[in-house]
Design a protein around this motif. Structure first.
Motif, PDB file in Angstrom:
ATOM      1  N   LYS A  29       0.723  -1.132   0.128  1.00  0.00           N
ATOM      2  CA  LYS A  29      -0.186   0.008   0.103  1.00  0.00           C
ATOM      3  C   LYS A  29       0.861   1.297   0.043  1.00  0.00           C
ATOM      4  N   ALA A  30       1.934   1.078   0.834  1.00  0.00           N
ATOM      5  CA  ALA A  30       2.813   2.422   0.865  1.00  0.00           C
ATOM      6  C   ALA A  30       3.623   2.628  -0.465  1.00  0.00           C
ATOM      7  N   VAL A  31       3.914   1.468  -1.189  1.00  0.00           N
ATOM      8  CA  VAL A  31       4.594   1.706  -2.605  1.00  0.00           C
ATOM      9  C   VAL A  31       3.492   2.179  -3.412  1.00  0.00           C
ATOM     10  N   LEU A  32       2.219   1.759  -3.368  1.00  0.00           N
ATOM     11  CA  LEU A  32       1.196   2.309  -4.293  1.00  0.00           C
ATOM     12  C   LEU A  32       0.842   3.819  -4.140  1.00  0.00           C
ATOM     13  N   GLU A  33       0.990   4.022  -2.760  1.00  0.00           N
ATOM     14  CA  GLU A  33       0.928   5.392  -2.477  1.00  0.00           C
ATOM     15  C   GLU A  33       2.071   6.399  -2.805  1.00  0.00           C
ATOM     16  N   GLU A  34       3.226   5.822  -2.758  1.00  0.00           N
ATOM     17  CA  GLU A  34       4.308   6.480  -3.247  1.00  0.00           C
ATOM     18  C   GLU A  34       4.260   6.971  -4.752  1.00  0.00           C
ATOM     19  N   THR A  35       3.590   5.922  -5.299  1.00  0.00           N
ATOM     20  CA  THR A  35       3.499   6.245  -7.030  1.00  0.00           C
ATOM     21  C   THR A  35       2.574   7.135  -7.259  1.00  0.00           C
ATOM     22  N   MET A  36       1.670   7.290  -6.500  1.00  0.00           N
ATOM     23  CA  MET A  36       0.256   7.830  -6.685  1.00  0.00           C
ATOM     24  C   MET A  36       0.809   9.400  -6.471  1.00  0.00           C
ATOM     25  N   LEU A  37       2.008   9.476  -5.443  1.00  0.00           N
ATOM     26  CA  LEU A  37       2.484  10.894  -4.939  1.00  0.00           C
ATOM     27  C   LEU A  37       3.252  11.516  -5.783  1.00  0.00           C
ATOM     28  N   GLN A  38       4.196  10.857  -6.959  1.00  0.00           N
ATOM     29  CA  GLN A  38       4.873  11.087  -8.047  1.00  0.00           C
ATOM     30  C   GLN A  38       4.335  12.234  -8.893  1.00  0.00           C
ATOM     31  N   ASP A  39       3.099  12.589  -9.108  1.00  0.00           N
ATOM     32  CA  ASP A  39       2.561  13.478  -9.945  1.00  0.00           C
ATOM     33  C   ASP A  39       2.355  14.588  -9.237  1.00  0.00           C
ATOM     34  N   LYS A  40       2.496  14.825  -7.880  1.00  0.00           N
ATOM     35  CA  LYS A  40       2.025  15.840  -7.198  1.00  0.00           C
ATOM     36  C   LYS A  40       3.149  16.847  -6.857  1.00  0.00           C
ATOM     37  N   ASP A  41       2.770  17.937  -6.700  1.00  0.00           N
ATOM     38  CA  ASP A  41       3.935  18.991  -6.570  1.00  0.00           C
ATOM     39  C   ASP A  41       4.690  19.019  -5.221  1.00  0.00           C
ATOM     40  N   ASN A  42       6.022  18.578  -5.762  1.00  0.00           N
ATOM     41  CA  ASN A  42       7.124  18.343  -4.455  1.00  0.00           C
ATOM     42  C   ASN A  42       7.181  19.453  -3.840  1.00  0.00           C
ATOM     43  N   ASP A  43       6.986  20.820  -4.146  1.00  0.00           N
ATOM     44  CA  ASP A  43       6.953  22.040  -3.492  1.00  0.00           C
ATOM     45  C   ASP A  43       6.075  22.214  -2.240  1.00  0.00           C
ATOM     46  N   ASN A  44       4.789  21.415  -2.190  1.00  0.00           N
ATOM     47  CA  ASN A  44       3.970  21.454  -1.439  1.00  0.00           C
ATOM     48  C   ASN A  44       4.179  20.635  -0.130  1.00  0.00           C
ATOM     49  N   TYR A  45       4.185  21.391   0.898  1.00  0.00           N
ATOM     50  CA  TYR A  45       4.566  20.957   2.194  1.00  0.00           C
ATOM     51  C   TYR A  45       4.020  19.842   2.647  1.00  0.00           C
ATOM     52  N   SER A  46       2.589  19.586   2.533  1.00  0.00           N
ATOM     53  CA  SER A  46       1.738  18.428   2.880  1.00  0.00           C
ATOM     54  C   SER A  46       2.085  17.326   1.909  1.00  0.00           C
ATOM     55  N   VAL A  47       2.587  17.505   0.705  1.00  0.00           N
ATOM     56  CA  VAL A  47       3.065  16.522  -0.235  1.00  0.00           C
ATOM     57  C   VAL A  47       4.296  15.771   0.299  1.00  0.00           C
ATOM     58  N   ASN A  48       5.370  16.607   0.792  1.00  0.00           N
ATOM     59  CA  ASN A  48       6.552  16.205   1.469  1.00  0.00           C
ATOM     60  C   ASN A  48       6.332  15.476   2.718  1.00  0.00           C
ATOM     61  N   LEU A  49       5.326  15.977   3.540  1.00  0.00           N
ATOM     62  CA  LEU A  49       5.095  15.228   4.849  1.00  0.00           C
ATOM     63  C   LEU A  49       4.701  13.980   4.507  1.00  0.00           C
ATOM     64  N   TYR A  50       3.688  13.923   3.732  1.00  0.00           N
ATOM     65  CA  TYR A  50       3.055  12.769   3.344  1.00  0.00           C
ATOM     66  C   TYR A  50       3.982  11.635   2.680  1.00  0.00           C
ATOM     67  N   HIS A  51       4.879  12.216   1.699  1.00  0.00           N
ATOM     68  CA  HIS A  51       6.057  11.371   1.348  1.00  0.00           C
ATOM     69  C   HIS A  51       6.922  10.748   2.326  1.00  0.00           C
ATOM     70  N   ASN A  52       7.382  11.853   3.306  1.00  0.00           N
ATOM     71  CA  ASN A  52       8.403  11.262   4.521  1.00  0.00           C
ATOM     72  C   ASN A  52       7.467  10.255   5.180  1.00  0.00           C
ATOM     73  N   ARG A  53       6.190  10.269   5.567  1.00  0.00           N
ATOM     74  CA  ARG A  53       5.517   9.236   6.331  1.00  0.00           C
ATOM     75  C   ARG A  53       5.682   7.825   5.541  1.00  0.00           C
ATOM     76  N   ILE A  54       5.355   8.213   4.165  1.00  0.00           N
ATOM     77  CA  ILE A  54       5.340   6.781   3.689  1.00  0.00           C
ATOM     78  C   ILE A  54       6.527   6.084   3.611  1.00  0.00           C
ATOM     79  N   GLU A  55       7.727   6.769   3.390  1.00  0.00           N
ATOM     80  CA  GLU A  55       9.026   6.371   3.491  1.00  0.00           C
ATOM     81  C   GLU A  55       9.272   5.828   4.937  1.00  0.00           C
ATOM     82  N   ALA A  56       8.775   6.423   5.950  1.00  0.00           N
ATOM     83  CA  ALA A  56       8.876   5.784   7.314  1.00  0.00           C
ATOM     84  C   ALA A  56       7.952   4.506   7.502  1.00  0.00           C
ATOM     85  N   ILE A  57       6.917   4.344   6.894  1.00  0.00           N
ATOM     86  CA  ILE A  57       6.107   3.348   6.688  1.00  0.00           C
ATOM     87  C   ILE A  57       6.875   2.268   6.010  1.00  0.00           C
TER      88      ILE A  57
END
Length: 106
Positions: free
Chosen positions: A40-68
């Motif tokens: 699930k984390a890998v799937l979400e990580e793939t879904m985040l690839q299209d999102k704006d990396n400058d967005n603070y929430s996107v970065n937080l979520y990406h960090n959370r997925i990496e931790a998971i």
């Protein structure tokens, strides 16, 4: 009648062996859960690839997925090591136990 469980040591072996037989499916279920979480984390990580990396929430979520993902990898490795150990100990009891050898026809 030949008594198989006629010593305290043999009875204790059977109790421990029985615990191993119960522990193995529990560990496999835990491993399945951890692997699902990882997928699930890998799937979400793939879904985040299209999102704006400058967005603070996107970065937080990406960090959370990496931790998971990291936690899942560590937990899966731990479960695999536990399984390996239990299988080794189970095999040792099967070798040492007179009762099990008799029941298995060895």
């Amino acid at each position: 009648m030949k008594l198989l469980l006629n010593t305290q040591e043999e009875r204790c072996r059977m109790e421990v062996y029985n615990e191993y037989l119960h522990k193995i499916p529990e560990l496999l279920k835990q491993l399945e859960t951890v692997e699902k979480m990882y997928e699930k984390a890998v799937l979400e990580e793939t879904m985040l690839q299209d999102k704006d990396n400058d967005n603070y929430s996107v970065n937080l979520y990406h960090n959370r997925i990496e931790a998971i993902k990291r936690q899942c990898q560590e937990r899966a490795a731990d479960i695999r090591q536990q399984c390996s150990l239990i299988f080794e100990l189970k095999a040792q009891i099967e070798t040492e136990s007179f009762a099990l050898r008799e029941l298995m026809g060895k």
